[in-house]
Structures are given as structure tokens and as C-alpha cells.
Scaffold this motif. Sequence first.
Motif, PDB file in Angstrom:
ATOM      1  N   TRP A  67      58.597  36.654   5.178  1.00 50.26           N
ATOM      2  CA  TRP A  67      57.423  37.209   5.863  1.00 50.26           C
ATOM      3  C   TRP A  67      56.126  36.500   5.491  1.00 50.26           C
ATOM      4  CZ3 TRP A  67      57.943  40.614   9.733  1.00 50.26           C
ATOM      5  CH2 TRP A  67      59.166  41.255   9.840  1.00 50.26           C
ATOM      6  N   ARG A  68      56.136  35.600   4.506  1.00 46.00           N
ATOM      7  CA  ARG A  68      54.894  34.940   4.082  1.00 46.00           C
ATOM      8  C   ARG A  68      54.286  34.140   5.223  1.00 46.00           C
ATOM      9  NH1 ARG A  68      57.438  33.390  -1.477  1.00 46.00           N
ATOM     10  NH2 ARG A  68      57.184  35.416  -2.473  1.00 46.00           N
ATOM     11  N   GLY A  69      52.987  34.322   5.431  1.00 44.76           N
ATOM     12  CA  GLY A  69      52.274  33.613   6.479  1.00 44.76           C
ATOM     13  C   GLY A  69      52.502  34.154   7.873  1.00 44.76           C
ATOM     14  N   LYS A  70      53.147  35.307   7.979  1.00 47.80           N
ATOM     15  CA  LYS A  70      53.465  35.885   9.286  1.00 47.80           C
ATOM     16  C   LYS A  70      52.970  37.335   9.321  1.00 47.80           C
ATOM     17  CE  LYS A  70      57.754  33.348   9.144  1.00 47.80           C
ATOM     18  NZ  LYS A  70      59.190  33.484   8.980  1.00 47.80           N
ATOM     19  N   PRO A  71      52.301  37.719  10.396  1.00 52.86           N
ATOM     20  CA  PRO A  71      51.936  39.134  10.512  1.00 52.86           C
ATOM     21  C   PRO A  71      53.180  39.961  10.838  1.00 52.86           C
ATOM     22  CG  PRO A  71      51.341  37.981  12.510  1.00 52.86           C
ATOM     23  CD  PRO A  71      51.856  36.936  11.546  1.00 52.86           C
ATOM     24  N   ILE A  72      53.157  41.219  10.484  1.00 42.73           N
ATOM     25  CA  ILE A  72      54.287  42.104  10.779  1.00 42.73           C
ATOM     26  C   ILE A  72      54.370  42.364  12.275  1.00 42.73           C
ATOM     27  CG2 ILE A  72      55.251  44.402  10.409  1.00 42.73           C
ATOM     28  CD1 ILE A  72      53.851  44.339   7.619  1.00 42.73           C
ATOM     29  N   LEU A  73      53.214  42.567  12.898  1.00 38.37           N
ATOM     30  CA  LEU A  73      53.144  42.817  14.343  1.00 38.37           C
ATOM     31  C   LEU A  73      52.257  41.773  14.989  1.00 38.37           C
ATOM     32  CD1 LEU A  73      52.546  46.687  14.295  1.00 38.37           C
ATOM     33  CD2 LEU A  73      54.714  45.510  14.731  1.00 38.37           C
ATOM     34  N   ASP A  74      52.507  41.469  16.252  1.00 44.11           N
ATOM     35  CA  ASP A  74      51.627  40.548  16.960  1.00 44.11           C
ATOM     36  C   ASP A  74      50.483  41.333  17.617  1.00 44.11           C
ATOM     37  OD1 ASP A  74      52.516  41.491  19.512  1.00 44.11           O
ATOM     38  OD2 ASP A  74      54.059  39.945  19.614  1.00 44.11           O
ATOM     39  N   ALA A  75      49.538  40.605  18.183  1.00 40.37           N
ATOM     40  CA  ALA A  75      48.342  41.229  18.767  1.00 40.37           C
ATOM     41  C   ALA A  75      48.695  42.219  19.869  1.00 40.37           C
ATOM     42  CB  ALA A  75      47.397  40.153  19.296  1.00 40.37           C
ATOM     43  N   GLU A  76      49.655  41.869  20.712  1.00 35.07           N
ATOM     44  CA  GLU A  76      50.045  42.763  21.799  1.00 35.07           C
ATOM     45  C   GLU A  76      50.651  44.055  21.258  1.00 35.07           C
ATOM     46  OE1 GLU A  76      50.731  39.457  21.716  1.00 35.07           O
ATOM     47  OE2 GLU A  76      49.456  38.803  23.365  1.00 35.07           O
ATOM     48  N   GLN A  77      51.459  43.939  20.229  1.00 36.45           N
ATOM     49  CA  GLN A  77      52.061  45.137  19.630  1.00 36.45           C
ATOM     50  C   GLN A  77      50.994  46.026  19.000  1.00 36.45           C
ATOM     51  OE1 GLN A  77      54.783  42.835  17.223  1.00 36.45           O
ATOM     52  NE2 GLN A  77      56.525  43.654  18.364  1.00 36.45           N
ATOM     53  N   ILE A  78      50.026  45.424  18.338  1.00 37.82           N
ATOM     54  CA  ILE A  78      48.914  46.215  17.778  1.00 37.82           C
ATOM     55  C   ILE A  78      48.229  46.985  18.894  1.00 37.82           C
ATOM     56  CG2 ILE A  78      46.609  46.079  16.714  1.00 37.82           C
ATOM     57  CD1 ILE A  78      48.709  45.559  14.626  1.00 37.82           C
ATOM     58  N   GLU A  79      47.901  46.309  19.982  1.00 37.03           N
ATOM     59  CA  GLU A  79      47.200  46.959  21.092  1.00 37.03           C
ATOM     60  C   GLU A  79      48.056  48.041  21.746  1.00 37.03           C
ATOM     61  OE1 GLU A  79      44.020  46.761  21.630  1.00 37.03           O
ATOM     62  OE2 GLU A  79      43.822  45.218  20.089  1.00 37.03           O
ATOM     63  N   ASP A  80      49.362  47.823  21.832  1.00 39.85           N
ATOM     64  CA  ASP A  80      50.245  48.848  22.390  1.00 39.85           C
ATOM     65  C   ASP A  80      50.252  50.097  21.510  1.00 39.85           C
ATOM     66  OD1 ASP A  80      50.918  47.149  24.489  1.00 39.85           O
ATOM     67  OD2 ASP A  80      52.841  46.546  23.603  1.00 39.85           O
ATOM     68  N   ILE A  81      50.343  49.914  20.208  1.00 33.69           N
ATOM     69  CA  ILE A  81      50.350  51.066  19.292  1.00 33.69           C
ATOM     70  C   ILE A  81      49.006  51.778  19.326  1.00 33.69           C
ATOM     71  CG2 ILE A  81      50.525  51.791  16.877  1.00 33.69           C
ATOM     72  CD1 ILE A  81      52.652  49.548  16.534  1.00 33.69           C
ATOM     73  N   VAL A  82      47.921  51.033  19.337  1.00 39.05           N
ATOM     74  CA  VAL A  82      46.590  51.635  19.442  1.00 39.05           C
ATOM     75  C   VAL A  82      46.494  52.468  20.721  1.00 39.05           C
ATOM     76  CG1 VAL A  82      44.139  51.102  19.857  1.00 39.05           C
ATOM     77  CG2 VAL A  82      45.370  49.954  18.016  1.00 39.05           C
ATOM     78  N   ALA A  83      46.969  51.914  21.836  1.00 39.16           N
ATOM     79  CA  ALA A  83      46.911  52.637  23.118  1.00 39.16           C
ATOM     80  C   ALA A  83      47.702  53.936  23.040  1.00 39.16           C
ATOM     81  CB  ALA A  83      47.440  51.755  24.249  1.00 39.16           C
ATOM     82  N   TYR A  84      48.852  53.903  22.380  1.00 39.48           N
ATOM     83  CA  TYR A  84      49.649  55.126  22.249  1.00 39.48           C
ATOM     84  C   TYR A  84      48.968  56.137  21.334  1.00 39.48           C
ATOM     85  CZ  TYR A  84      53.099  58.464  20.773  1.00 39.48           C
ATOM     86  OH  TYR A  84      53.714  59.640  20.473  1.00 39.48           O
ATOM     87  N   LEU A  85      48.533  55.701  20.171  1.00 37.34           N
ATOM     88  CA  LEU A  85      47.901  56.637  19.225  1.00 37.34           C
ATOM     89  C   LEU A  85      46.665  57.287  19.829  1.00 37.34           C
ATOM     90  CD1 LEU A  85      48.246  54.665  15.862  1.00 37.34           C
ATOM     91  CD2 LEU A  85      49.643  56.588  16.678  1.00 37.34           C
ATOM     92  N   ALA A  86      45.960  56.551  20.671  1.00 34.49           N
ATOM     93  CA  ALA A  86      44.763  57.103  21.327  1.00 34.49           C
ATOM     94  C   ALA A  86      45.116  58.240  22.280  1.00 34.49           C
ATOM     95  CB  ALA A  86      44.012  55.994  22.061  1.00 34.49           C
ATOM     96  N   THR A  87      46.349  58.291  22.752  1.00 35.65           N
ATOM     97  CA  THR A  87      46.772  59.383  23.655  1.00 35.65           C
ATOM     98  C   THR A  87      47.103  60.662  22.897  1.00 35.65           C
ATOM     99  OG1 THR A  87      49.162  58.910  23.661  1.00 35.65           O
ATOM    100  CG2 THR A  87      47.775  57.708  25.262  1.00 35.65           C
ATOM    101  N   LEU A  88      47.264  60.564  21.588  1.00 32.86           N
ATOM    102  CA  LEU A  88      47.679  61.735  20.790  1.00 32.86           C
ATOM    103  C   LEU A  88      46.451  62.587  20.467  1.00 32.86           C
ATOM    104  CD1 LEU A  88      50.264  60.119  18.353  1.00 32.86           C
ATOM    105  CD2 LEU A  88      50.658  61.245  20.553  1.00 32.86           C
ATOM    106  N   ARG A  89      46.252  63.573  21.311  1.00 29.88           N
ATOM    107  CA  ARG A  89      45.111  64.484  21.150  1.00 29.88           C
ATOM    108  C   ARG A  89      45.655  65.894  20.983  1.00 29.88           C
ATOM    109  NH1 ARG A  89      40.430  62.164  21.955  1.00 29.88           N
ATOM    110  NH2 ARG A  89      40.414  60.095  22.828  1.00 29.88           N
ATOM    111  N   GLU A  90      45.072  66.610  20.068  1.00 26.06           N
ATOM    112  CA  GLU A  90      45.573  67.978  19.806  1.00 26.06           C
ATOM    113  C   GLU A  90      45.009  68.958  20.795  1.00 26.06           C
ATOM    114  OE1 GLU A  90      46.552  67.933  15.163  1.00 26.06           O
ATOM    115  OE2 GLU A  90      44.418  68.056  15.624  1.00 26.06           O
TER     116      GLU A  90
END
Length: 136
Positions: free
Chosen positions: A113-136
Motif C-alpha cells: 500500500w505504500r505510495g497508494k491511496p486507499i480510495l481514489d478521488a471518485e470513490q471519495i466523492e461517492d462516499i461523501v455523496a452517500y454520507l450527505a444523504t444520511l439525515r436523521e
Amino acid sequence: MLALPSVASEQELRPYVIRGDSIPESLTGVGGDPARGRALVLERTSTCILCHSGPFPEEKFQGDLAPNLAGSGTRWSVSQLRLRLVDASRLNPATIMPSYYRVDGLERVAPAWRGKPILDAEQIEDIVAYLATLRE
């Protein structure tokens, strides 16, 4: 030893600017896909539900080391969620949350994993988009 390749192994990190407690601009220039984001959160390779629980009734085993993800979109803005995924240590140097989109200055990183991100930019944005939908 089995070396698991990073999903983002072939991609360079895209530049971003941190302002206060957030990254205001999308890493990709566009918003993510909430459905793909939910699937990523539930994948064991992203490790989200190893530490977090949330509104995932189909998942029998969920973590309890970190905040429940339910209500994430109410507690944090999209920009704040993005920084938490990219590099939570900017907000809390003692955090146990991995830096999903950072490669420099990390210790105890497996050779594969050295020198490599765990997630790519698109995956980060996808997760952000999902978490933003989680409203109580």
C-alpha cells in the motif's frame, strides 16, 4: 504473503485545498454517486463498517469504535465530510481513522500500500455523496 492491490494504485492524487475543517471543492470536479457510495461504505475493503455502525439493517456485524454514520449529512457539510475521508488526522492527530486519500507522512503502511491511496478521488466523492444523504 498475499498483497492486495489498492483500488487507486494507478492513480495520482489530485490536488485539493483545505479551508478550516473542510475541503470545499470536489476532488473530481463533480459530485459523487450516492448508490456507489453506499456500496463502498458496506464493502469490507473500505473498512467503514468495521469501525462505524449506521442505517444498514442488512449488515449483521457493524463497528462501535467510531461515531454512528446515521445523521452524518446533518452533522457535517459535504466539504467537512470530504476532509474526514481524505485525511481525518488533520482534524484529530490521534484518530484511528485511516487517511483514505493521503500517501505522505504515513507510518506502519504495508509494503503493498505504500505510495497508494486507499480510495481514489471518485470513490471519495461517492462516499461523501452517500454520507450527505444520511439525515436523521
